[in-house]
Scaffold this motif. Structure first.
Motif, PDB file in Angstrom:
ATOM      1  N   GLU A   1      50.111  51.132  39.611  1.00 33.52           N
ATOM      2  CA  GLU A   1      48.797  51.167  40.253  1.00 33.52           C
ATOM      3  C   GLU A   1      48.437  49.797  40.806  1.00 33.52           C
ATOM      4  OE1 GLU A   1      49.473  52.098  37.211  1.00 33.52           O
ATOM      5  OE2 GLU A   1      48.709  54.121  36.800  1.00 33.52           O
ATOM      6  N   ASP A   2      48.718  48.748  40.044  1.00 37.60           N
ATOM      7  CA  ASP A   2      48.445  47.396  40.530  1.00 37.60           C
ATOM      8  C   ASP A   2      49.361  47.032  41.694  1.00 37.60           C
ATOM      9  OD1 ASP A   2      46.589  47.216  38.522  1.00 37.60           O
ATOM     10  OD2 ASP A   2      47.935  46.199  37.132  1.00 37.60           O
TER      11      ASP A   2
ATOM     12  N   ALA B   1      47.927  48.612  44.709  1.00 41.78           N
ATOM     13  CA  ALA B   1      46.727  47.899  45.156  1.00 41.78           C
ATOM     14  C   ALA B   1      47.067  46.592  45.859  1.00 41.78           C
ATOM     15  CB  ALA B   1      45.808  47.626  43.961  1.00 41.78           C
ATOM     16  N   SER B   2      48.141  45.942  45.418  1.00 44.16           N
ATOM     17  CA  SER B   2      48.522  44.663  46.030  1.00 44.16           C
ATOM     18  C   SER B   2      49.456  44.838  47.224  1.00 44.16           C
ATOM     19  CB  SER B   2      49.205  43.770  44.981  1.00 44.16           C
ATOM     20  OG  SER B   2      50.407  44.365  44.515  1.00 44.16           O
TER      21      SER B   2
ATOM     22  N   LYS C   1      44.046  43.686  36.640  1.00 46.24           N
ATOM     23  CA  LYS C   1      43.236  44.856  36.286  1.00 46.24           C
ATOM     24  C   LYS C   1      43.258  45.101  34.785  1.00 46.24           C
ATOM     25  CE  LYS C   1      42.708  49.778  37.324  1.00 46.24           C
ATOM     26  NZ  LYS C   1      43.270  50.931  38.093  1.00 46.24           N
TER      27      LYS C   1
END
Length: 283
Positions: A72-73, A76-77, A242
């Motif tokens: 997920e991170d 996002a990045s 996060k």
């Protein structure tokens, strides 16, 4: 002929070999962006074209993907494609670290001892009690791979003192390594662990609470050292930004207010700065 020198016959790829079976894509979080696009095409259309081929090849394979990163991170990045993530995220299984399922350690040790004893023709049939107890106390930052290597090392060189010393010399990760405490604050490791004797808690619950408290103290200390730069603190703790925010919210930890808004220095220094600022403003 194939698409490159020496390619005189067809050579099936991994997906083609896994047709009607299962293919494991390990460490998928480290896949390059170009390869991510090709994988998405195969998963979406169920076909691909060989290198130098002229016709698409259909494939029907079950895909299992594994990673030790927070996808997920990565999405996002921008390091991992969101469409590929949602294509893969059909049935999700999260395997906890080995330190949170210590009841698996004896089973894994037995599983590893037998094949390595046969491979290296060693007489070891089981690990000694002292080593099994040490394994149960160890945190295993390298998880199952580290345990497997420790068992293999003992099977090859069945020296108990050497095996125990190897555990003590193990390099700690940033998440388990005690950070240097500020001069005004005593080291957290010197504080006795808090115990809850009257609540009827199990040993596992007490250990989980103690670990949670140790994580909180370490995170707060690193945040203080980085002047509450959360991204820098997350980098030093080797967790995602996060994840750090979620932990701070869970622990109800907030950045302390500044210690007054007066400029640092002695009274004379502050008076001198005020006089110079007045001269500059009128000049």
């Amino acid at each position: 002929r194939g698409a490159f020198s020496g390619a005189l016959r067809e050579k099936p790829g991994m997906f083609e070999l896994a047709d009607t079976g299962t293919i494991l894509l390990d460490e998928i979080g480290d896949m390059s962006p170009g390869l991510q696009g090709k994988l998405l095409h195969v998963l979406q259309d169920g076909e691909y074209t060989r290198l130098g081929g002229r016709h698409p090849v259909r494939v029907d394979a079950r895909v299992v993907a594994a990673t030790n990163t927070q996808l997920e991170d990565a999405v996002a990045s921008g390091r991992f494609r969101g469409d590929l993530y949602f294509r893969l995220n059909v049935i999700r299984l999260e395997v906890p670290p080995l330190r949170e399922r210590r009841e698996d350690i004896p089973l894994l040790c037995s599983h590893f001892v037998r094949p390595y004893a046969l491979r290296y023709n060693r007489p070891v049939r089981q690990l000694p009690r002292e080593l099994r107890e040490a394994f149960d106390r160890y945190d295993w930052p390298g998880n199952v791979r580290e345990l497997e290597n420790a068992v293999r090392r003992y099977v090859i060189l069945p020296d108990l003192d050497m095996a125990l010393a190897g555990l003590r010399r193990a390099v700690p990760t940033a998440a388990t390594r005690p950070a240097a405490a500020p001069a005004r604050e005593p080291a957290a490791a010197a504080e006795p662990p808090e115990v809850w004797p009257d609540e009827g808690l199990s040993l596992r619950t007490v250990a989980a609470r103690a670990a949670e408290e140790a994580e909180r103290k370490l995170a707060v200390r690193v945040l203080a050292q980085t002047r509450w730069n959360r991204k820098e603190a997350a980098s030093q703790l080797k967790i995602s930004y996060k994840a750090l925010l979620n932990k701070l919210k869970k622990w109800d930890v907030e950045e302390p207010p500044p210690r007054g808004d007066r400029a640092p220095g002695t009274e004379a220094e502050r008076a001198g700065r005020t006089e110079r600022e007045a001269v500059l403003s009128t000049g």
